[in-house]
Design an enzyme around this catalytic site. Structure first.
Site, short mmCIF file in Angstrom:
data_model
loop_
_atom_site.label_atom_id
_atom_site.label_comp_id
_atom_site.label_asym_id
_atom_site.label_seq_id
_atom_site.Cartn_x
_atom_site.Cartn_y
_atom_site.Cartn_z
N SER A 126 0.84 -1.19 0.00
CA SER A 126 0.00 0.00 0.00
C SER A 126 0.89 1.25 0.00
O SER A 126 1.83 1.32 -0.80
CB SER A 126 -0.94 -0.07 1.21
OG SER A 126 -1.98 0.85 1.09
N ARG A 141 -11.92 7.63 7.94
CA ARG A 141 -11.50 6.24 8.12
C ARG A 141 -12.53 5.27 7.55
O ARG A 141 -12.19 4.25 6.95
CB ARG A 141 -11.27 5.95 9.60
CG ARG A 141 -10.80 4.55 9.89
CD ARG A 141 -9.48 4.24 9.22
NE ARG A 141 -8.94 2.95 9.62
CZ ARG A 141 -7.84 2.42 9.11
NH1 ARG A 141 -7.16 3.07 8.16
NH2 ARG A 141 -7.40 1.27 9.54
N ASP A 144 -8.28 -6.38 -5.30
CA ASP A 144 -7.93 -5.05 -4.78
C ASP A 144 -8.40 -4.00 -5.77
O ASP A 144 -7.97 -3.98 -6.91
CB ASP A 144 -6.40 -5.00 -4.63
CG ASP A 144 -5.91 -3.71 -3.98
OD1 ASP A 144 -6.72 -2.79 -3.74
OD2 ASP A 144 -4.70 -3.62 -3.71
N HIS A 172 -8.04 -5.02 -0.94
CA HIS A 172 -6.75 -4.44 -0.58
C HIS A 172 -6.23 -5.01 0.74
O HIS A 172 -5.03 -5.19 0.92
CB HIS A 172 -6.91 -2.92 -0.47
CG HIS A 172 -5.62 -2.19 -0.28
ND1 HIS A 172 -4.61 -2.19 -1.22
CD2 HIS A 172 -5.16 -1.42 0.75
CE1 HIS A 172 -3.59 -1.46 -0.78
NE2 HIS A 172 -3.90 -0.99 0.41
N ASP A 173 -7.14 -5.30 1.66
CA ASP A 173 -6.76 -5.90 2.94
C ASP A 173 -5.96 -7.19 2.80
O ASP A 173 -5.29 -7.62 3.75
CB ASP A 173 -8.02 -6.21 3.77
CG ASP A 173 -8.42 -5.03 4.65
OD1 ASP A 173 -7.62 -4.08 4.77
OD2 ASP A 173 -9.52 -5.06 5.22
#
Lengths: 612, 612
Positions: B168, B238, B332, B365-366
């Site tokens: 990232s 967030r 992602d 993405h995690d």
């Protein structure tokens, strides 16, 4: 029953080719205690702002309702005057000779309950206080929004709708119409929508609403008499919405990484195109939308869930009499195509008539406002036939008089398929035609043997022709659409001249015998003696006679003979019930007569069943 | 040059199998006027908080830097004490015997400039005022963040990095390291990152920042002595981030549509799982993160653009000496795989050594924090070999001593390929091996003929073996990866036992002759007399000898003879320069000797060139 007459479009004045329109406001007649809402209290007074295009015919059988998405209103088509900068938001779809043809249909579009463009909403005056409702506006639902539309329709003297059409939140309303008013909806067109939001879409909606509520000027929602309104918060919510309407690819082509000359790094501005787009478009939205309307309408959207409210989709749609056209947009990630497929599967399992189309488009969710050409063709085809009379229980039917069309991928004369297949099915059967082309086989079998049918085709033009013929159809890849159909949904599944092009012919054969009691396969026999001579003597691989391709472009990726086919059926436990070998030459036919099927047949038709 | 010795991990105390660690803070030595920043002013004082794991070896050649993503800090691995609830954030990757092996490597992780966990950032005391910087903290860039890391590395006495690794935002830092410090980076592992954000990702970042800035408690950013802090705004930002880290599919399986028992509809709460997740996780983040740090770091991320800052990616990476491993994650959408492919293409066009892997994962993405098993294997394989000494200009090399592995899709003994292909290439050639399996062909050709090579394979285990062998490799489908390679990038492109499985063999042949001067194809000859007899006499379609499949599962979808192949080459204007027919039986070989290649050869090897 008679088809609609072409009635001249009468009420609107014509200037050049423009449709001139005006809007009206109607105060609904409500029960004395007001209109009860699904979850919270009632509303004592409701006004609805709406527009109509075209004329209601004598039988009152041609009304079409347009359900609007979140940010659109009752001005769906036409021009108020020549001073307008642009016409109604779906003008390309609605008008004389257009897909939703006002020469034929009487089209109604209304601003939705909770809105801010003339229909009762949070910014309307509360009759109890003579001030805007603000925080006191009750929580509304999609069910309530549709209930208000139904009252409008009823009070306009319209007994039922020839069609209800909507995209996005409008598509949810269209679904709710078919669920709540099964005897009032004949056709339901649901574009880029679903019976509920996906968790991903819901997540973005929730954050957008929280951003609005966190605006210092929102307070409790009673900001109408304040000098400062929650514009920034509304803009933030809209920005999140805008991002979910676009696809990654369309953003990549729409926005460069260049920056504008001046931007304020102290305020953490980036100056990139995408920031300018978000700022500009959210400001435009803020100037015409009310923050409370945004909250209430998105809350209705987010909490709409036909599965939750009815226990299951099957319960929800059980009584629906509508014919459905579900249109998904390939790059839409707010309402992804998987949701339309899921809904279609449920409808088909209930025995409803539903067609499913996935439009290939790079424009994401916005495509439902941008892909006008293909949407016009689809909607136009789906609306082309309509019979006077209220909705009846769904039944498959075909009333074709369409002349023969080309464009089917079938390589033989379709009448050959028709003859071959027709000999093997009983009158009144229900068939699935896989790779159905323009729907002619089903159409012909309907006329000759009252066979009803359902098609699958990957080509959009074919799908449009099927819709024109009233042949329900799924637009998609044969390898991927079988999960739409339940066990024994059909009497026959037909696969003509396609099996040799499939990567997994065994899988498809098994799927066919899952969804239908019997199946009929037409395939070229690569065991034919000419093919043998080609490889045996010339030393080049045989190519199916009917397909004039070079081998490296040959779509027939699994060439096989009748003997090969028999082996596959034995392994997969499939019974070959009947074999019709076809020889094109006299020599072929005499070989067949002598029992040399694998050597003589150019084409073989088989009827298959499961071994038990 | 010697390989690293396995040195016992010495500094940390071991309790069971835990790595015990502690963090340190270092005040950097800066120029008298402070450290100049790329775009805005300078910082007079900079402290960096960091941790190290393992020991720097005598040659100071084993340092590895972990670059941290937005919400992680210097505590990348190990435990402070047994009272900790959990270890450092990437503990599964870093430690004795793990992928980033602290028995071998000296691993450093630091909190980044602008952060709020011990390294100088907006909440640090401004030496001029002895109050927190707040709104006066200068705008920082990824370049500045990396510059501070480089000062730390230098002041720790480390001459160069054996590897720099990040995911990232950490991956962006790793790229910036290879660009800004070409003589200090030997290997660069960039996971789920890109040289700049896509417009879609950027859009969400921008809205998140605006939501934070719109919080009534943010003011101008000097909120540190205020009773109210912009927690809601930070939580909103967030939440948007959290949504972009998940995939639609993972959200679908993670969250149900059930609602919790109590939720406040008056505040427009929905009570759905996804809302609870967003609320809970954003609150956790707010409790440990500073709003100004969030603004500054995301602004650095969003405005990082190696293309913009260097004119082109070619300019940016021109001087880099690193070997690259780019890892993309299939689902992602924050850093989509297309961005990694684009970067890989640019690196390969510059003649850099770059491997590209697309990990199949549902987690969005995690996944870069969740797909530990495969990431471990990849990173472990890529780091397995390392030579002492600073980075040199990139050169293809192979130093294999790996024993023969199975798992290649090749159906012949690999040594057969090796012999066949080896006879057709000149020593020192540069080859592309398409469907390279475990990299053995390239490895063998390197040892015998100093051939350097590059592989393509679709199987992840094969790709890992290639990396272990130091064979650079692209993980992907042959039909889709050719656009990574420029015109004449190789002397030879090799395609062995694969062409008959491809949908578009003509396209692949042309692509091979675009990216390489010559190509070598090994294919089964379906014109072999045994095949002819099968169809001609038995009436079943031939199956390639080497493949024991049923016809309906046959991956050889375009069966062809040598004569067929000659026809294709003629049509595509391809010159067959050399033919090596292989017969497996004595009869076959004698047929070949008599000139009956198409009848006798089981397998044919050809060398092709373009006609000019």
């Amino acid at each position: 029953m008679s088809e609609f007459q072409l009635t001249p479009e009468g009420t609107s004045q014509q200037h050049q080719d423009r449709l001139y329109v005006s809007s009206e406001t109607r105060k609904l007649t409500l029960p004395p205690a007001g209109l009860p809402l699904l979850h919270s209290g009632s509303l004592k007074e409701i006004e609805v702002k709406y527009e109509t295009y075209g004329s209601l015919n004598a039988q009152k059988a041609n009304a079409v309702l347009i359900c609007t998405p979140l940010s659109m209103d009752h001005h769906a088509a036409g021009w108020y005057s020549d001073q307008d900068e642009k016409p109604g938001w779906w003008d390309e779809m609605i008008g004389p000779g257009k897909a939703i043809d006002t020469n034929i249909y009487y089209v109604i579009a209304s601003n939705m309950l909770g809105g801010c463009r003339g229909t009762t909403g949070p910014s309307s005056l509360n009759p109890d206080t003579q001030k805007p409702y603000g925080k006191d506006f009750p929580r509304i639902t999609v069910e309530d929004i549709v209930q208000v539309q139904a009252l409008l329709i009823e009070q306009l003297g319209i007994p039922y709708l020839a069609a209800v059409i909507g995209g996005s939140l409008g598509g949810m309303q269209a679904l709710q119409w078919s669920v709540a008013y099964p005897d009032k909806v004949k056709k339901c067109i649901c574009i880029a929508a679903a019976p509920h939001l996906s968790p991903q879409a819901l997540g973005f909606e929730i954050v957008g609403r929280k951003a609005l509520l966190n605006d210092k000027n929102f307070g409790s929602g009673d900001f109408y008499d304040k000098p400062e309104t929650p514009d920034e918060g509304l803009a933030l919510a809209r920005m999140i919405g805008l991002l979910t309407y676009l696809s990654a690819d369309s953003m990549e082509s729409k926005f460069s990484r260049t920056r504008k000359d001046e931007y304020d790094a102290n305020c953490f501005e980036t100056g990139y195109d995408v920031e300018n787009y978000l700022t500009h478009n959210s400001q435009k939205f803020v100037s015409r939308f009310d923050a409370n309307s945004y909250l209430h309408i998105t809350y209705a959207l987010d909490t709409f869930d036909l599965e939750e409210s009815h226990g299951s989709l099957a319960n929800a749609f059980e009584k629906s009499r509508a014919e459905f056209l579900l249109v998904a947009l390939s790059s839409d990630w707010l309402f992804p195509p998987s949701q339309s497929r899921h809904l279609c599967r449920e409808l088909l399992n209930l025995g409803k008539i539903a067609s499913l189309v996935e439009l290939d488009s790079p424009y994401g969710h916005d495509a439902f406002l941008l892909e006008v050409e293909n949407l016009s063709k689809l909607i136009g085809a789906f609306l082309e036939r309509n019979e006077v009379g209220p909705p009846t229980s769904p039944k498959m039917r075909s009333t074709s008089t369409v002349e023969n069309q080309t464009g089917s991928h079938r390589v033989f004369d379709p009448s050959m398929d028709y003859g071959l297949v027709g000999n093997l099915v009983e009158p009144g059967s229900h068939i699935l035609d896989i790779g159905c082309g323009d729907g002619e086989l089903i159409d012909n079998l309907y006329l000759s043997k009252q066979v009803t049918g359902f098609g699958i085709d990957i080509d959009l033009e074919n799908v449009i022709k099927c819709l024109t013929r009233d042949v329900p159809v799924v637009h998609g890849d044969v390898n991927k659409v079988f999960n739409l159909f339940g066990y024994n949904s059909f009497d026959y599944a037909v696969l003509s001249q396609t099996i040799q092009m499939l990567r997994r012919p065994g899988f498809i054969l098994k799927e066919m015998l899952r969804v239908a009691k019997k199946s009929i396969i037409v395939f070229p026999n690569f065991g034919h003696f000419r093919n043998r001579l080609t490889l045996g003597l010339k030393g080049t691989m045989p190519i199916a006679d009917a397909v004039d391709f070079k081998w490296w472009e040959n779509p027939d990726i699994h060439q096989f003979s009748f003997k090969d086919f028999q082996k596959l059926c034995a392994v997969e436990n499939i019974m070959i019930e009947k074999v019709l070998p076809i020889g094109q030459s006299a020599l072929s036919r005499s070989m067949i007569r002598m029992g040399m099927v694998n050597t003589g047949a150019d084409v073989i038709v088989v009827r298959l069943g499961s071994k038990h």
